[in-house]
Design a protein around this motif. Structure first.
Motif, PDB file in Angstrom:
ATOM      1  N   MET A  61      -3.165   8.134 -12.027  1.00  0.00           N
ATOM      2  CA  MET A  61      -2.503   8.348 -10.738  1.00  0.00           C
ATOM      3  C   MET A  61      -3.299   9.347  -9.896  1.00  0.00           C
ATOM      4  SD  MET A  61       0.153   6.372 -10.648  1.00  0.00           S
ATOM      5  CE  MET A  61      -0.870   5.218 -11.563  1.00  0.00           C
ATOM      6  N   GLN A  66       0.835  -1.203   0.000  1.00  0.00           N
ATOM      7  CA  GLN A  66       0.000   0.000   0.000  1.00  0.00           C
ATOM      8  C   GLN A  66       0.870   1.254   0.000  1.00  0.00           C
ATOM      9  OE1 GLN A  66      -2.075   0.892   3.597  1.00  0.00           O
ATOM     10  NE2 GLN A  66      -3.689   2.049   2.579  1.00  0.00           N
ATOM     11  N   ALA A 100      -8.604   9.103  -4.226  1.00  0.00           N
ATOM     12  CA  ALA A 100      -9.231   8.110  -3.355  1.00  0.00           C
ATOM     13  C   ALA A 100      -8.512   8.043  -2.004  1.00  0.00           C
ATOM     14  CB  ALA A 100      -9.217   6.738  -4.026  1.00  0.00           C
ATOM     15  N   LEU A 101      -7.183   8.106  -2.045  1.00  0.00           N
ATOM     16  CA  LEU A 101      -6.398   8.087  -0.808  1.00  0.00           C
ATOM     17  C   LEU A 101      -6.694   9.322   0.040  1.00  0.00           C
ATOM     18  CD1 LEU A 101      -3.999   6.768   0.809  1.00  0.00           C
ATOM     19  CD2 LEU A 101      -2.539   8.378  -0.408  1.00  0.00           C
ATOM     20  N   ILE A 116      -6.104   7.636  -8.064  1.00  0.00           N
ATOM     21  CA  ILE A 116      -5.618   6.897  -6.896  1.00  0.00           C
ATOM     22  C   ILE A 116      -5.327   7.859  -5.743  1.00  0.00           C
ATOM     23  CG2 ILE A 116      -3.727   5.472  -6.004  1.00  0.00           C
ATOM     24  CD1 ILE A 116      -3.483   4.257  -8.812  1.00  0.00           C
ATOM     25  N   ILE A 153       2.613   1.701  -3.523  1.00  0.00           N
ATOM     26  CA  ILE A 153       1.679   2.164  -4.556  1.00  0.00           C
ATOM     27  C   ILE A 153       1.261   3.610  -4.295  1.00  0.00           C
ATOM     28  CG2 ILE A 153      -0.632   1.837  -5.542  1.00  0.00           C
ATOM     29  CD1 ILE A 153      -0.276  -1.183  -5.001  1.00  0.00           C
ATOM     30  N   THR A 154       0.997   3.927  -3.018  1.00  0.00           N
ATOM     31  CA  THR A 154       0.587   5.285  -2.653  1.00  0.00           C
ATOM     32  C   THR A 154       1.676   6.298  -2.975  1.00  0.00           C
ATOM     33  OG1 THR A 154      -0.826   4.467  -0.866  1.00  0.00           O
ATOM     34  CG2 THR A 154      -0.157   6.775  -0.760  1.00  0.00           C
ATOM     35  N   ALA A 163       1.988   6.783  -6.695  1.00  0.00           N
ATOM     36  CA  ALA A 163       0.894   7.581  -7.253  1.00  0.00           C
ATOM     37  C   ALA A 163       1.085   9.060  -6.955  1.00  0.00           C
ATOM     38  CB  ALA A 163      -0.444   7.093  -6.708  1.00  0.00           C
TER      39      ALA A 163
END
Length: 208
Positions: free
Chosen positions: A184, A9, A190-191, A187, A12-13, A16
């Motif tokens: 990106m 996580q 959303a985060l 993402i 990927i975070t 992004a």
């Protein structure tokens, strides 16, 4: 298993938020059209070194900053989430690179490696707040080491993408780069919503 999930996580975070494909497109718009392969390799090395130094400075001093200003972790989550949300909207809308290129096109290429390519384009406020939030969620040295490895992997990817940005631009084209940046952005958006909601819920519980 949970450690690996957190590592995945985080990786990927950070990828992004850093958005190396988008950053490489912005970097090319700032740099000379006639830049050589060796020059862009040097710029990639300097920019990567810059973001690595910035990461470790934030990782070490992040807690001190929160304590110094009396900032609650959940307050940072909400504010960081808002910053990330604004960043995500910018990424999805595909704006901002033109302004940077106009403001910076009178500087020598290598002068741009640290500022603004390293900071604040690659390592901006969104990455700054996210690292502090991640750091405050960790409790063991193994988890902290996992975060360090996660960022180092992203720094390596950033270096490789920026170093080969000329080829990537030829292969993907402007449209391809924009599509990746928009994905990106989704993402990151959303985060940011997760950060905002989590921060508000925890703040509400602590004040009620």
């Amino acid at each position: 298993m949970e450690l690996f999930q957190n590592f995945l996580q985080q990786t990927i975070t950070l990828f992004a938020i850093m958005d190396p494909i988008g950053v490489s497109a912005i970097a090319l718009s700032l740099l000379s059209p006639n830049i050589t392969k060796s020059q862009i390799a040097t710029i990639a090395k300097k920019s990567t070194t810059t973001i690595l130094i910035a990461f470790f400075v934030v990782l070490i001093t992040g807690d001190l900053i929160l304590k110094l200003f009396g900032i609650h972790e959940d307050s940072l989550k909400v504010m960081g989430g808002i910053i990330l949300l604004l960043m995500a909207i910018t990424m999805v809308r595909g704006i901002g690179s033109e302004k940077r290129s106009k403001n910076e096109n009178n500087k020598n290429d290598e002068e741009l490696a640290i500022i603004p390519i390293g900071i604040p384009i690659a390592f901006g406020t969104g990455l700054f707040t996210t690292i502090i939030i991640f750091k405050n969620q960790l409790s063991t040295s193994v988890e902290i080491f996992s975060l360090i490895v996660s960022f180092c992997i992203n720094a390596l990817l950033f270096y490789l993408v920026l170093k080969n940005s000329i080829y990537i631009k030829k292969y993907l084209g402007v449209t391809g780069q924009n599509i990746i940046t928009k994905l990106m952005g989704l993402i990151v958006g959303a985060l940011s919503v997760q950060f905002i909601i989590s921060g508000i819920v925890n703040l509400t519980k602590s004040y009620l």
